[in-house]
Design a protein around this motif. Structure first.
Motif, mmCIF file in Angstrom:
data_model
loop_
_atom_site.group_PDB
_atom_site.id
_atom_site.type_symbol
_atom_site.label_atom_id
_atom_site.label_comp_id
_atom_site.label_asym_id
_atom_site.label_seq_id
_atom_site.Cartn_x
_atom_site.Cartn_y
_atom_site.Cartn_z
ATOM 1 N N GLY A 21 69.695 24.605 50.120
ATOM 2 C CA GLY A 21 69.447 23.810 51.318
ATOM 3 C C GLY A 21 69.021 24.631 52.505
ATOM 4 N N VAL A 22 69.300 25.948 52.493
ATOM 5 C CA VAL A 22 68.879 26.757 53.636
ATOM 6 C C VAL A 22 67.917 27.862 53.211
ATOM 7 C CG1 VAL A 22 70.857 26.296 55.088
ATOM 8 C CG2 VAL A 22 70.977 28.159 53.421
ATOM 9 N N ARG A 23 67.400 27.787 51.964
ATOM 10 C CA ARG A 23 66.513 28.840 51.489
ATOM 11 C C ARG A 23 65.168 28.787 52.211
ATOM 12 N NH1 ARG A 23 68.348 27.567 45.458
ATOM 13 N NH2 ARG A 23 70.137 28.970 45.386
ATOM 14 N N PRO A 24 64.697 29.918 52.721
ATOM 15 C CA PRO A 24 63.417 29.921 53.427
ATOM 16 C C PRO A 24 62.227 29.867 52.465
ATOM 17 C CG PRO A 24 64.296 32.136 53.338
ATOM 18 C CD PRO A 24 65.326 31.260 52.687
ATOM 19 N N SER A 25 61.060 29.441 52.945
ATOM 20 C CA SER A 25 59.837 29.502 52.145
ATOM 21 C C SER A 25 59.280 30.916 52.213
ATOM 22 C CB SER A 25 58.790 28.532 52.689
ATOM 23 O OG SER A 25 59.300 27.233 52.699
ATOM 24 N N LEU A 26 58.948 31.499 51.054
ATOM 25 C CA LEU A 26 58.461 32.883 51.008
ATOM 26 C C LEU A 26 56.974 32.904 50.674
ATOM 27 C CD1 LEU A 26 61.409 34.330 48.905
ATOM 28 C CD2 LEU A 26 61.081 34.503 51.374
ATOM 29 N N PRO A 27 56.275 33.991 51.092
ATOM 30 C CA PRO A 27 54.875 34.117 50.671
ATOM 31 C C PRO A 27 54.801 34.400 49.181
ATOM 32 C CG PRO A 27 55.571 36.099 51.814
ATOM 33 C CD PRO A 27 56.704 35.120 51.933
ATOM 34 N N PRO A 28 53.668 34.034 48.502
ATOM 35 C CA PRO A 28 53.555 34.316 47.068
ATOM 36 C C PRO A 28 53.465 35.821 46.825
ATOM 37 C CG PRO A 28 51.476 33.536 47.946
ATOM 38 C CD PRO A 28 52.467 33.410 49.035
ATOM 39 N N PRO A 29 53.836 36.302 45.623
ATOM 40 C CA PRO A 29 53.759 37.737 45.347
ATOM 41 C C PRO A 29 52.335 38.253 45.519
ATOM 42 C CG PRO A 29 54.221 36.482 43.348
ATOM 43 C CD PRO A 29 54.367 35.551 44.502
ATOM 44 N N THR A 30 52.192 39.532 45.921
ATOM 45 C CA THR A 30 50.873 40.061 46.273
ATOM 46 C C THR A 30 49.919 40.104 45.082
ATOM 47 O OG1 THR A 30 51.959 42.180 46.114
ATOM 48 C CG2 THR A 30 51.340 41.423 48.320
ATOM 49 N N THR A 31 50.444 40.146 43.849
ATOM 50 C CA THR A 31 49.540 40.186 42.694
ATOM 51 C C THR A 31 48.738 38.895 42.564
ATOM 52 O OG1 THR A 31 51.404 39.453 41.381
ATOM 53 C CG2 THR A 31 50.843 41.797 41.251
ATOM 54 N N GLU A 32 49.174 37.827 43.271
ATOM 55 C CA GLU A 32 48.487 36.544 43.162
ATOM 56 C C GLU A 32 47.402 36.380 44.219
ATOM 57 O OE1 GLU A 32 49.226 34.098 40.753
ATOM 58 O OE2 GLU A 32 50.229 35.870 39.959
ATOM 59 N N THR A 33 47.388 37.254 45.220
ATOM 60 C CA THR A 33 46.431 37.073 46.313
ATOM 61 C C THR A 33 45.526 38.291 46.411
ATOM 62 O OG1 THR A 33 48.037 37.978 47.842
ATOM 63 C CG2 THR A 33 47.951 35.583 47.646
ATOM 64 N N GLY A 34 44.587 38.263 47.357
ATOM 65 C CA GLY A 34 43.695 39.394 47.571
ATOM 66 C C GLY A 34 42.607 39.478 46.518
ATOM 67 N N ILE A 35 41.729 40.502 46.648
ATOM 68 C CA ILE A 35 40.568 40.626 45.757
ATOM 69 C C ILE A 35 40.996 40.842 44.309
ATOM 70 C CG2 ILE A 35 38.514 41.996 45.240
ATOM 71 C CD1 ILE A 35 38.405 42.666 48.229
ATOM 72 N N ILE A 36 41.975 41.724 44.120
ATOM 73 C CA ILE A 36 42.423 42.020 42.757
ATOM 74 C C ILE A 36 42.943 40.748 42.100
ATOM 75 C CG2 ILE A 36 43.973 43.426 41.348
ATOM 76 C CD1 ILE A 36 42.218 45.272 42.795
ATOM 77 N N GLY A 37 43.772 40.033 42.833
ATOM 78 C CA GLY A 37 44.347 38.798 42.297
ATOM 79 C C GLY A 37 43.259 37.793 41.978
ATOM 80 N N TRP A 38 42.272 37.684 42.873
ATOM 81 C CA TRP A 38 41.177 36.731 42.661
ATOM 82 C C TRP A 38 40.411 37.102 41.390
ATOM 83 C CZ3 TRP A 38 35.878 37.056 42.177
ATOM 84 C CH2 TRP A 38 35.183 35.837 42.241
ATOM 85 N N MET A 39 40.103 38.416 41.229
ATOM 86 C CA MET A 39 39.346 38.835 40.051
ATOM 87 C C MET A 39 40.138 38.595 38.770
ATOM 88 S SD MET A 39 37.220 42.146 41.394
ATOM 89 C CE MET A 39 37.093 42.862 39.804
ATOM 90 N N ARG A 40 41.414 38.876 38.838
ATOM 91 C CA ARG A 40 42.235 38.658 37.641
ATOM 92 C C ARG A 40 42.251 37.194 37.244
ATOM 93 N NH1 ARG A 40 48.023 41.428 37.411
ATOM 94 N NH2 ARG A 40 48.425 39.272 36.855
ATOM 95 N N HIS A 41 42.327 36.331 38.262
ATOM 96 C CA HIS A 41 42.393 34.896 37.984
ATOM 97 C C HIS A 41 41.066 34.344 37.496
ATOM 98 C CE1 HIS A 41 46.212 33.111 38.756
ATOM 99 N NE2 HIS A 41 46.412 33.936 39.771
ATOM 100 N N ASN A 42 39.982 34.798 38.141
ATOM 101 C CA ASN A 42 38.709 34.121 37.936
ATOM 102 C C ASN A 42 37.765 34.825 36.969
ATOM 103 O OD1 ASN A 42 38.850 31.819 39.907
ATOM 104 N ND2 ASN A 42 39.357 33.538 41.227
ATOM 105 N N LEU A 43 37.807 36.154 36.933
ATOM 106 C CA LEU A 43 36.823 36.864 36.113
ATOM 107 C C LEU A 43 37.407 37.408 34.808
ATOM 108 C CD1 LEU A 43 34.898 38.787 38.909
ATOM 109 C CD2 LEU A 43 34.346 36.606 37.854
ATOM 110 N N PHE A 44 38.641 37.818 34.818
ATOM 111 C CA PHE A 44 39.200 38.495 33.637
ATOM 112 C C PHE A 44 40.511 37.857 33.185
ATOM 113 C CE2 PHE A 44 36.722 41.549 36.101
ATOM 114 C CZ PHE A 44 35.769 41.899 35.154
ATOM 115 N N SER A 45 40.600 36.528 33.291
ATOM 116 C CA SER A 45 41.878 35.892 32.983
ATOM 117 C C SER A 45 42.180 35.933 31.492
ATOM 118 C CB SER A 45 41.869 34.449 33.491
ATOM 119 O OG SER A 45 40.841 33.733 32.850
ATOM 120 N N SER A 46 41.136 36.013 30.644
ATOM 121 C CA SER A 46 41.378 36.141 29.208
ATOM 122 C C SER A 46 40.270 37.013 28.631
ATOM 123 C CB SER A 46 41.360 34.758 28.545
ATOM 124 O OG SER A 46 40.060 34.217 28.648
#
Lengths: 389, 257
Positions: free
Chosen positions: A17-42
């Motif tokens: 009930g009092v837990r704050p909202s946290l930012p997502p882990p850094t591996t999910e954001t930024g250029i590296i994260g974008w490339m992993r998700h979109n270009l090399f996901s499999s």
């Protein structure tokens, strides 16, 4: 990273009930994260990425060297002893790339067709008014659009016709001299402005409860849609005079305009009908229950929503209409594409067809892409659901 | 609950809506069978019955969203026929609230409310906006005026829909299952607005299964099944001593939930 971990620990220690909202882990954001998700996901995705890069490597550098690096941009200086001559394809022989001096030398004709040189200022004025009005109507920064709209739709057509055709003190320029980009703009502009309202009326007619209106709309839509545009242009050109009383002659350009507009309107009608059918019945009932009449209901409630839904299809039609205007070449009009083609058949310019077509493609693309982008902007702007704000 | 009903003004003996021997078919399906109903000015009627019993169809005939094929419907002195002028005249005087709100999503809440007064009643825009704000205050959401319907909760949307109908200053309000599409916690806020409206003396016909609402404000509860009015009575009697077997069965099904 360590920060996030600390926060996560913090969260697991805290009371529910009092837990704050946290930012997502850094591996999910930024250029590296974008490339992993979109270009090399499999591995298959990675393979496609590599393949696409290879194809780009095959196509882009040769095109760039043809169009830019090895191209002839200026008329080369006269060789010693050579005879003076107007620019021609021969001047490009020294370079392996594109011969852009062809476009440069022929540009006025590409724009104005056979319009007399000393009268071209009239076309320029029309272009300027058109560009300013269209910008004014479409821009969000200009708020008072009412007067501009009245001017553009009620006054400008007559003004433009007077300027282009002449009369009342201006020298008359017959429409057979009109051509090039100017003609393409006239054909697609008038087609766009008239096909939408006509299409809306046909769509409403097709959904009408009145049997006569319904039947007429269906017949017109289905007949026009069942026939290729070229046929309609031929018919407008050859058959229309048979139906008119003798002595009345309708200008070729006018006949073609009529054909193009009706053709586009039939397709528009079906796109608009799709938008109308996407609306829930409750919208009609909600408005009718308050005593709105048919035209009020359509104008205030149904069409604003149906047309918004139909925007992608409507703009699709506008784009294909713009490109279909090139077919008027078949009844002897020199629109933009046809005049460029004719230019590269000039004995001085034999061999410049690729340059001509590339230039044409670029100009058409700029206009059609602009329409496409504007429609996407419009869709976002008119969206009033949860996403807004 | 029974005490609340006494705060509600008594109806007059002026008939506002008269349905006599109304019949309607959907194709071969006989959906309304010989409906006779007189609603007096200021009267509040709750219509209930199993789904498919024709209760929605009946009230939708009153503002001609559905056409009846036999019988007479007279609303505020005007008989509903194919005469479009008469139909629009009746619709101006009869407000309707729908199960799915039917707000106009491309207009703001305020524009939803002012649309009909401006275009149908020819009211000046400024006046229409003032009227609209009065009714938005009455349904307790004046702060949402500039938003679009899609940004409101279901309960808020339905309250906007009620306010929208009231802006036309109607003589009768029809409610077609106004709370059926709402989440449970939003039903009360809509019912409160409707109870408020009933206390102001509005003539109302509500198709609803909210029996608490029926007890609080209704003068008469009507039970319909298979296109017929099976029985009608004052709420107290209706719930205590249902006469027909079908009514008893229906009540036992909805009251035991």
């Amino acid at each position: 990273m360590s920060d996030t971990t600390a926060n996560n620990n913090l969260n697991s220690e805290m009371e529910p009930g009092v837990r704050p909202s946290l930012p997502p882990p850094t591996t999910e954001t930024g250029i590296i994260g974008w490339m992993r998700h979109n270009l090399f996901s499999s591995w298959s995705n990675a393979l496609l990425t590599v393949l696409a890069l290879y194809l780009l490597y095959l196509v882009v550098p040769p095109f760039l060297s043809w169009a830019v690096i090895d191209a002839t941009w200026k008329v080369p200086p006269l060789a010693a002893g050579a005879e003076d001559h107007p620019p021609q394809f021969g001047d490009c022989r020294a370079n392996a790339g594109a011969c852009w001096i062809f476009v440069e030398a022929r540009l006025p004709q590409f724009i104005f067709g056979f319009y007399p040189v000393e009268q071209r200022w009239r076309v320029d004025i029309v272009f300027v008014i058109l560009a300013v009005s269209v910008f004014g109507l479409l821009s969000e920064r200009i708020k008072q659009k009412k007067h501009l709209a009245i001017f553009f739709f009620a006054i400008f057509p007559f003004l433009a016709f007077w300027l282009l055709y002449g009369g009342l003190g201006l020298e008359v320029v017959e429409t057979r001299l009109w051509g090039g980009f100017m003609l393409t703009l006239i054909l697609s502009g008038i087609g766009i402005v008239f096909s939408l309202p006509l299409g809306v009326l046909l769509a409403l007619g097709r959904r009408s409860d009145l049997p006569v209106v319904h039947l007429l709309s269906v017949v017109l839509i289905e007949f026009v849609r069942g026939v290729p545009l070229i046929t309609i242009l031929f018919m407008a050109n050859v058959m229309l005079p048979f139906f008119l009383p003798p002595g009345i002659e309708v200008n070729v350009l006018l006949r073609v305009l009529l054909g193009v507009t009706i053709f586009a309107a039939a397709y528009m009608a079906e796109v608009v009908r799709g938008g109308l059918q996407a609306l829930p019945k409750g919208q009609y009932e909600g408005a009718m229950a308050m005593g709105l009449g048919y035209w009020q209901l359509m104008r205030l409630i149904i069409l604003p929503q149906a047309l918004r839904i139909a925007i992608p299809g409507i703009v699709n039609n506008f784009i294909s209409l713009t490109q279909d205007t090139t077919l008027v070449a078949i009844v002897g009009l020199y629109d933009f594409l046809n005049i460029v083609r004719a230019g590269s058949r000039d004995t001085n310019w034999l061999g410049t067809e690729v340059e001509g077509y590339a230039f044409c493609a670029m100009v058409y693309w700029i206009f059609c892409f602009a329409m496409s982008r504007y429609s996407m902007y419009l869709e976002r702007k008119l969206h009033t659901g949860h996403k807004k704000r | 609950m029974a005490q609340a009903a006494q705060n509600v003004p008594a109806p007059s003996d002026q008939p506002m809506i008269e349905l006599s021997a109304v019949n309607k078919w959907y194709g071969q399906f006989h959906v309304l069978k010989d409906i006779n109903l007189t609603v007096y000015s200021g009267e509040r009627i709750v219509v209930c019955g199993p789904s498919g019993s024709g209760k929605s169809t009946m009230i939708r005939c009153i503002n001609r969203l559905e056409e009846h094929q036999k019988g007479r419907i007279v609303v505020d002195g005007a008989e509903l026929t194919h005469d479009l002028k008469k139909i629009e005249q009746v619709r101006r005087e009869v407000g309707m609230v729908f199960q799915h709100f039917n707000l106009f999503p491309h207009l703001t809440v305020l524009e939803n409310l002012t649309l009909a007064p401006i275009w149908v009643r020819k009211m000046p825009k400024k006046e229409a906006e003032e009227v609209a704000m009065t009714y938005l205050k009455r349904v307790k959401i004046p702060e949402q005026a500039a938003k679009y319907p899609g940004q409101l909760s279901g309960g808020q949307q339905q309250r906007v829909a009620i306010a929208r109908s009231l802006c036309m200053n109607p003589k009768v309000m029809l409610f077609d299952e106004p709370t059926s599409a709402l989440d449970p916690e939003m039903i009360k806020e809509v019912l409160d607005v409707m109870i408020e409206l009933a206390k102001s003396g509005m003539t109302m016909i509500c198709v609803t299964h909210e029996m608490g609402f029926a007890r609080t404000v209704a003068n008469r509860v009507i039970f319909m099944d298979r296109g017929e009015i099976i029985e009608q009575n004052e709420p107290e009697e209706f719930f205590k001593n249902p006469k027909s077997e079908r009514t008893r069965l229906f009540l036992s099904q909805i009251l035991h939930h």
